[in-house]
Design an enzyme around this catalytic site. Structure first.
Site, PDB file in Angstrom:
ATOM      1  CB  ILE A   1      -0.954  -0.001   1.209  1.00  0.00           C
ATOM      2  CG1 ILE A   1      -1.911  -1.201   1.120  1.00  0.00           C
ATOM      3  CG2 ILE A   1      -1.742   1.310   1.273  1.00  0.00           C
ATOM      4  CD1 ILE A   1      -2.733  -1.432   2.373  1.00  0.00           C
ATOM      5  CG  ASP A  12       9.039  -0.428   6.146  1.00  0.00           C
ATOM      6  OD1 ASP A  12       9.685  -1.263   6.822  1.00  0.00           O
ATOM      7  OD2 ASP A  12       8.006  -0.714   5.524  1.00  0.00           O
ATOM      8  CB  ALA A  26      -2.500   1.406   8.552  1.00  0.00           C
ATOM      9  NE  ARG A  27      -5.932  -4.196  11.111  1.00  0.00           N
ATOM     10  CZ  ARG A  27      -6.523  -4.281   9.920  1.00  0.00           C
ATOM     11  NH1 ARG A  27      -6.799  -3.157   9.257  1.00  0.00           N
ATOM     12  NH2 ARG A  27      -6.829  -5.450   9.397  1.00  0.00           N
ATOM     13  CG  ASP A  62     -11.029   3.853   6.810  1.00  0.00           C
ATOM     14  OD1 ASP A  62     -12.247   4.143   6.830  1.00  0.00           O
ATOM     15  OD2 ASP A  62     -10.599   2.785   6.326  1.00  0.00           O
ATOM     16  CD  GLU A 116     -11.789  -0.284  13.481  1.00  0.00           C
ATOM     17  OE1 GLU A 116     -12.401  -1.169  12.840  1.00  0.00           O
ATOM     18  OE2 GLU A 116     -10.770   0.261  13.058  1.00  0.00           O
ATOM     19  CG  HIS A 173     -11.772  -0.571   9.100  1.00  0.00           C
ATOM     20  ND1 HIS A 173     -11.272  -1.135  10.246  1.00  0.00           N
ATOM     21  CD2 HIS A 173     -10.923  -0.950   8.109  1.00  0.00           C
ATOM     22  CE1 HIS A 173     -10.175  -1.829   9.972  1.00  0.00           C
ATOM     23  NE2 HIS A 173      -9.952  -1.721   8.668  1.00  0.00           N
TER      24      HIS A 173
END
Length: 360
Positions: free
Chosen positions: A184, A203, A263-264, A288, A293, A312
């Protein structure tokens, strides 16, 4: 005289996004030479949120429902079904679990490995969808699109948004930091560079040569936060990445920076964000995903300014559903032909790996 071989028993456990029939059609297409006996199940996601079931997380449906649907199936192609340790123990015929997600978080992989059951997954199935959505969130936050829409519908013409102190900024020429550079993140970077952004990447698993070839600058997380006017998260959740953005390093962001998380939720500590937004230390927040959640009624960010929220939805495209089913089916077809599936979480459970794998 030989007897005809019994059809392979397959559970296609889908939901209201990846319908069971998508798995059925994809496996028939991937292995037309084989005969199958399909049974199907539809879990309630996404009409009902996923959550923990037994000892797994992000699952939908119950263990009892799954066991009833599973029966004596040998192959399971699933999206959210809860393959807990108890379910795996009660499924002695099961030889493969194919999960149509980027990671099999709804499967007790340790229990599956101990039982000799390989677990496959589908990296990149929603990469294009999630990347496009992240770009959309950036643009929405930078240019006040949701708030302008909401206020105009209420009859308020926000001409003051054109005043220089309220005007947005362009992606062209802006430094954007991407935390995570997998399938992504790399697409997001490509789109940003087409806009004219300078892209920083944090990263530790990214090859510096790839970063250079892609035209992005590989830096440490702290440097990325200090230099980026926009920060977007694209990492997976691991013990090392949980709350990787927190009160200690969020203060490194430039005044008025925009933060995007599609993402999370566990990647961020959400606690400091309401005050950062109220003071203008953080210019805007686009989310998102969430730490809980759906967010509860007393969620502090409901009252904070300049927050964009979506439920999400980053991966919610028809192409994602088709792609996920096709990749999952391709892994199962390879396994059934005696080949090594491409994406296996626990390769030590494959047949022939130190005696692992359930016998045929």
């Amino acid at each position: 005289m030989t007897t005809a071989k019994e059809p392979i028993k397959v559970l296609a456990s889908g939901d209201h996004f990846i319908a069971p029939q998508l798995f059925v059609d994809a496996l028939k297409s991937a292995a037309p030479e084989l005969e199958f006996d399909f049974r199907t199940q539809t879990t309630p996601w996404p009409l009902e949120p996923f959550g923990p079931v037994g000892n797994v997380k992000e699952a939908s449906g119950t263990e009892e429902q799954l066991l009833e649907a599973l029966g004596d199936a040998e192959i399971a192609l699933v999206q959210m079904a809860p393959f807990t340790a108890d379910v795996i123990r009660e499924a002695p015929n099961l030889k493969l679990i194919g999960v149509a997600r980027g990671g099999p978080v709804n499967v007790d992989v340790e229990a599956a490995t101990a039982a000799g059951i390989p677990v496959t997954f589908t990296p990149g199935r929603n990469a294009a969808a999630a990347a496009e959505f992240a770009i959309g969130l950036m643009l929405a936050a930078l240019r006040r699109i949701p708030s302008s829409d909401a206020e105009l519908k209420k009859g308020t013409w926000r001409g003051d948004y054109y005043a220089i102190e309220n005007a947005g900024i362009e992606l062209d020429g802006t430094t954007v930091g991407l935390v995570g550079y997998g399938a992504i993140g790399s697409i997001v970077a490509r789109v940003l560079r087409a806009f004219g952004s300078h892209v920083l990447v944090a990263d530790p698993y990214t090859d510096p040569a790839k970063a250079e070839a892609d035209g992005v600058e590989l830096v440490a997380l702290e440097e990325l936060l200090r230099r980026s006017s926009v920060v977007s998260l694209h990492a997976r959740v691991t013990p090392e990445t949980r709350h990787m953005l927190n009160a200690d390093n969020l203060k490194l962001l430039p005044e008025g920076a925009v933060l995007v998380n599609s993402a999370r939720g566990e990647l961020m500590d959400y606690g400091p964000l309401p005050e950062m937004l109220r003071t203008g230390r953080l210019g805007a927040l686009a989310l998102d995903v969430y730490d809980v959640e759906p967010p509860p009624a007393d969620w502090p960010l409901r009252q904070a300014p300049n927050v964009i929220t979506t439920p999400h939805l980053a991966g919610a495209t028809r192409q994602t559903a088709d792609r996920a089913a096709a990749i999952t089916a391709a892994q199962a077809a390879a396994f059934l032909r005696g080949e090594r599936p491409q994406f296996v979480t626990n390769p030590e459970a494959l047949p022939g790996a130190d005696g692992a794998g359930r016998p045929s």
